[in-house]
Design a protein around this motif. Sequence first.
Motif, short mmCIF file in Angstrom:
data_model
loop_
_atom_site.label_atom_id
_atom_site.label_comp_id
_atom_site.label_asym_id
_atom_site.label_seq_id
_atom_site.Cartn_x
_atom_site.Cartn_y
_atom_site.Cartn_z
N LEU A 230 -0.73 -64.23 19.65
CA LEU A 230 -0.10 -65.55 19.67
C LEU A 230 -0.25 -66.21 21.04
O LEU A 230 -0.49 -67.42 21.14
CB LEU A 230 1.38 -65.44 19.29
CG LEU A 230 1.66 -65.11 17.83
CD1 LEU A 230 3.16 -64.93 17.60
CD2 LEU A 230 1.10 -66.18 16.90
N ILE A 231 -0.09 -65.44 22.11
CA ILE A 231 -0.28 -66.01 23.45
C ILE A 231 -1.71 -66.52 23.59
O ILE A 231 -1.95 -67.63 24.09
CB ILE A 231 0.02 -64.96 24.54
CG1 ILE A 231 1.49 -64.51 24.45
CG2 ILE A 231 -0.27 -65.52 25.93
CD1 ILE A 231 1.84 -63.36 25.39
N HIS A 232 -2.66 -65.73 23.13
CA HIS A 232 -4.06 -66.13 23.24
C HIS A 232 -4.33 -67.38 22.41
O HIS A 232 -4.98 -68.33 22.88
CB HIS A 232 -4.98 -64.99 22.78
CG HIS A 232 -6.44 -65.33 22.92
ND1 HIS A 232 -7.16 -65.97 21.93
CD2 HIS A 232 -7.30 -65.11 23.95
CE1 HIS A 232 -8.40 -66.12 22.33
NE2 HIS A 232 -8.52 -65.61 23.54
N THR A 233 -3.82 -67.43 21.20
CA THR A 233 -4.11 -68.55 20.31
C THR A 233 -3.57 -69.86 20.86
O THR A 233 -4.26 -70.89 20.82
CB THR A 233 -3.50 -68.28 18.92
OG1 THR A 233 -4.12 -67.12 18.36
CG2 THR A 233 -3.73 -69.47 18.00
N VAL A 234 -2.36 -69.84 21.39
CA VAL A 234 -1.79 -71.07 21.93
C VAL A 234 -2.58 -71.56 23.13
O VAL A 234 -2.79 -72.77 23.30
CB VAL A 234 -0.31 -70.87 22.32
CG1 VAL A 234 0.23 -72.09 23.07
CG2 VAL A 234 0.53 -70.61 21.08
N GLY A 235 -3.07 -70.65 23.97
CA GLY A 235 -3.75 -71.06 25.19
C GLY A 235 -5.26 -71.17 25.10
O GLY A 235 -5.89 -71.61 26.07
N ARG A 236 -5.86 -70.84 23.97
CA ARG A 236 -7.31 -70.74 23.93
C ARG A 236 -8.03 -72.08 24.00
O ARG A 236 -9.23 -72.14 24.33
CB ARG A 236 -7.74 -69.99 22.67
CG ARG A 236 -7.57 -70.77 21.38
CD ARG A 236 -7.77 -69.90 20.15
NE ARG A 236 -7.67 -70.69 18.91
CZ ARG A 236 -7.52 -70.18 17.70
NH1 ARG A 236 -7.45 -68.85 17.56
NH2 ARG A 236 -7.46 -70.95 16.64
N ALA A 237 -7.36 -73.18 23.67
CA ALA A 237 -8.02 -74.49 23.69
C ALA A 237 -8.16 -75.05 25.10
O ALA A 237 -8.91 -76.00 25.31
CB ALA A 237 -7.25 -75.48 22.82
N SER A 238 -7.46 -74.49 26.05
CA SER A 238 -7.53 -74.96 27.43
C SER A 238 -8.64 -74.25 28.17
O SER A 238 -8.99 -73.11 27.85
CB SER A 238 -6.20 -74.72 28.14
OG SER A 238 -6.28 -75.02 29.51
N ASP A 239 -9.19 -74.92 29.21
CA ASP A 239 -10.16 -74.23 30.06
C ASP A 239 -9.48 -73.39 31.12
O ASP A 239 -10.14 -72.76 31.95
CB ASP A 239 -11.14 -75.22 30.70
CG ASP A 239 -10.46 -76.20 31.64
OD1 ASP A 239 -9.22 -76.26 31.65
OD2 ASP A 239 -11.19 -76.91 32.37
N ARG A 240 -8.14 -73.36 31.08
CA ARG A 240 -7.37 -72.50 31.97
C ARG A 240 -6.95 -71.28 31.16
O ARG A 240 -6.24 -71.40 30.17
CB ARG A 240 -6.15 -73.23 32.51
CG ARG A 240 -6.51 -74.40 33.41
CD ARG A 240 -5.33 -75.34 33.58
NE ARG A 240 -5.22 -75.80 34.95
CZ ARG A 240 -4.33 -76.67 35.38
NH1 ARG A 240 -3.43 -77.17 34.53
NH2 ARG A 240 -4.30 -77.04 36.62
N ALA A 241 -7.36 -70.12 31.59
CA ALA A 241 -7.17 -68.92 30.79
C ALA A 241 -5.70 -68.62 30.55
O ALA A 241 -4.90 -68.61 31.50
CB ALA A 241 -7.83 -67.72 31.48
#
Length: 498
Positions: A230-241
């Motif tokens: 879930l952490i990965h999915t929420v943040g994956r659209a950003s170019d900031r890891a």
Amino acid sequence: MEWLSWACGGGCDRYSDGKRSIDHAPFTEDLSMQPHFAVSTDATLPLHIVEEATLRDQLAALSPAVATWATGMGFTGAWGQVLVLPGADGGLAGALLGAGSAAARRRNRFLLAAGAAKLPEASFALAADLPADLSTEVECFGWLMAQYAFDRYATAKGAKAQLVAPEGIDVARVEAMAAGECLTRTLINTPAEDMGPADLQAAVEALAAQHGAEVSTILGDDLLAQNFPLIHTVGRASDRAPRLIDMRWGHEGPRLTLVGKGVCFDTGGLNLKPGASMALMKKDMGGSANVLGLAHMLMATGQNLQLRVLIPAVENAVSGPAFRPGDILPSRKGLTVEINNTDAEGRLVLADALTLAAEETPDLLISMATLTGAARVAVGADLAPFFTDHEADALTLADSALRAGDPVWRLPFHDPYEAMIEPGIADLDNAPAGGFAGAITAALFLRRFAGAARYMHFDIFGWSQSAQPGRSKGGLGQGTRALFAALPELLATSGAAK
């Protein structure tokens, strides 16, 4: 993306981490802001606290000259009114600060901060005790916070008047609270350009270095490899890891785990926020800022505990990889989540972090987040709602909040509403339809991931909408001083509460 390879460890090769056209220094310099009390010297001036009801008697007890001066200058003793007293040599002889009436004091906070903002640059000491209905510790904290100014981008100054600590207060404790609050405010006030997930990680690492704590971080695609979907999915659209930051301090005593929402900017995702709603989204990492401020208070005062701080740090952005309404996502706990609103992302990243926290069953697990507008509708911006299933914990916290001058209000984990977060097509719904009880359903969602841990959740605003005594406009700690006051009792009873 080779330029970032030093930070990725192979786990975030497809992220640029928001490379900017201007190099920005890592967020470390503001961690050193440590407000202090003044040392008493021959130049220290008396500060007389004057109540409206006893104005005449108090002025007469000082001197006829002071009484004449105060009357001529229209001093009435109203709450927050300041009058500087002239000395015979043309300098300052002290000052009067109006304490108003008991009713006025109930309607206002931080009397000494109100005075500090109006007093000239000099050192003052209280000439007598404060009114009985005011806490000396709270008022001294307020004075120190009047000195706070966020000056990273433009010249800004807080109050210049200094205070000599009154006898009987724990100076180190009050200064630690003020430093923790300064940290919280500065983290929230820093715009997302300079407070992305990597910057938040740098701030945690700087705090850890200050106190001898240890930090580890799971970064980028390594979140998938280590089962934080879930952490990965929420943040994956950003170019900031995206990342999960894990700080530990202390090796003895009860185990306390703090989990703070670290959404460094929230566009709303594909359920894009309108512009007006996006304006303050730099503060969507306010939960992480609050737990870090509290962590500083605990570490700086050498509390006997084993502290763990978990921060899922992401940016909820819009791009091709963005998660979508209607998606059904897995979680670390194994529960599936139907996405009915990508703008309800905070509970998703917290879910994976809470699952990790619960796996070692801490004595007390606390989450803090700027989570729902429903909480603001319920109690406004000034109160910090909290949830707990433990009646004794609720009473302890409420009492501590009153003593700390840090207002909180309990909302219920109302079990009959559990059905509202069960969509049928998945185990859980991240944004139930209907609009009712939004703060409660969000808290119930999080409780599903806290496991058997003794759990408390705060749904804070983290922002002062206007400048007030001791509270400059901008980022704000909420509930942290109440918790700081309550934690010794909460942790002392941890075995019984389990």
